[in-house]
Scaffold this motif. Sequence first.
Motif, PDB file in Angstrom:
ATOM      1  N   VAL A 114     -41.069   7.091  33.835  1.00 36.38           N
ATOM      2  CA  VAL A 114     -39.938   7.527  33.001  1.00 36.38           C
ATOM      3  C   VAL A 114     -38.792   6.525  33.092  1.00 36.38           C
ATOM      4  O   VAL A 114     -38.119   6.254  32.093  1.00 36.38           O
ATOM      5  N   THR A 116     -39.126   3.306  33.535  1.00 38.57           N
ATOM      6  CA  THR A 116     -39.553   2.173  32.708  1.00 38.57           C
ATOM      7  C   THR A 116     -39.350   2.480  31.233  1.00 38.57           C
ATOM      8  O   THR A 116     -38.856   1.640  30.463  1.00 38.57           O
ATOM      9  N   ALA A 117     -39.701   3.702  30.813  1.00 38.24           N
ATOM     10  CA  ALA A 117     -39.520   4.093  29.410  1.00 38.24           C
ATOM     11  C   ALA A 117     -38.041   4.068  29.033  1.00 38.24           C
ATOM     12  O   ALA A 117     -37.675   3.615  27.944  1.00 38.24           O
ATOM     13  N   GLU A 120     -36.807   0.350  28.696  1.00 33.42           N
ATOM     14  CA  GLU A 120     -37.281  -0.329  27.490  1.00 33.42           C
ATOM     15  C   GLU A 120     -36.435   0.011  26.266  1.00 33.42           C
ATOM     16  O   GLU A 120     -36.378  -0.771  25.319  1.00 33.42           O
ATOM     17  N   ARG A 121     -35.775   1.161  26.274  1.00 34.42           N
ATOM     18  CA  ARG A 121     -34.939   1.567  25.135  1.00 34.42           C
ATOM     19  C   ARG A 121     -33.448   1.477  25.451  1.00 34.42           C
ATOM     20  O   ARG A 121     -32.615   2.065  24.771  1.00 34.42           O
ATOM     21  N   LEU A 157     -39.430   9.852  25.174  1.00 35.19           N
ATOM     22  CA  LEU A 157     -39.370   8.960  26.338  1.00 35.19           C
ATOM     23  C   LEU A 157     -39.713   9.708  27.629  1.00 35.19           C
ATOM     24  O   LEU A 157     -40.447   9.203  28.477  1.00 35.19           O
ATOM     25  N   THR A 160     -43.452  10.719  27.597  1.00 34.83           N
ATOM     26  CA  THR A 160     -44.271   9.511  27.758  1.00 34.83           C
ATOM     27  C   THR A 160     -44.266   9.068  29.216  1.00 34.83           C
ATOM     28  O   THR A 160     -45.255   8.553  29.720  1.00 34.83           O
ATOM     29  N   GLY A 161     -43.163   9.302  29.903  1.00 30.76           N
ATOM     30  CA  GLY A 161     -43.038   8.932  31.308  1.00 30.76           C
ATOM     31  C   GLY A 161     -43.700   9.901  32.264  1.00 30.76           C
ATOM     32  O   GLY A 161     -43.588   9.749  33.477  1.00 30.76           O
TER      33      GLY A 161
END
Length: 173
Positions: A114, A116-117, A120-121, A157, A160-161
């Motif tokens: 999470v 990392t997600a 990235e944004r 996000l 996904t994490g």
Amino acid sequence: MEHTEHTSTAVHTSATPTPSRPHRWRRDTVELAAVFVSVTAADLVAKVVVKGHDGPVLLAASAAALLATTLFHTWWSHRHHLHGPPPPAPVASPTALWRVRATVRNSPAGLAPVCTAFAERQVAIVSMQSHPLPEGAVDEFVLRAPHALTSTDLATLVTTGGHDLLDAPTRVL
């Protein structure tokens, strides 16, 4: 028997680029002349100090002149910013604060996906609290996210994490 030729290169610390090969002799000549002038000046000072009656006065005056020059250069460089203007401040894009609550299984590196997600944004974790449960934990995040991200984007996000949302992300500011 093989013949190998060794060449040495001089290390230059000047800010100007080194000239091309055909004009190198000019620079070498100037440097050699500077060395001769320096040696001559040092010899002259040494002779005046050793043989002259004002030798110690000359040394003290030289030291004072060097100190004054150093102090002036320091003052001048700080006052006139010889190192160039400061870099421009980065332009901050508008952001918003969000509160997100989600459950996660208690496992090593459970937060890594999470985080990392989010990274990235361009989402920053302002604070995080973890509330333990019998199996896993509830993580409560306060996030600073780009203004363009929506509640649905943040929910994606988080899921996904590897987290499961408890409720929809709530915009704080």
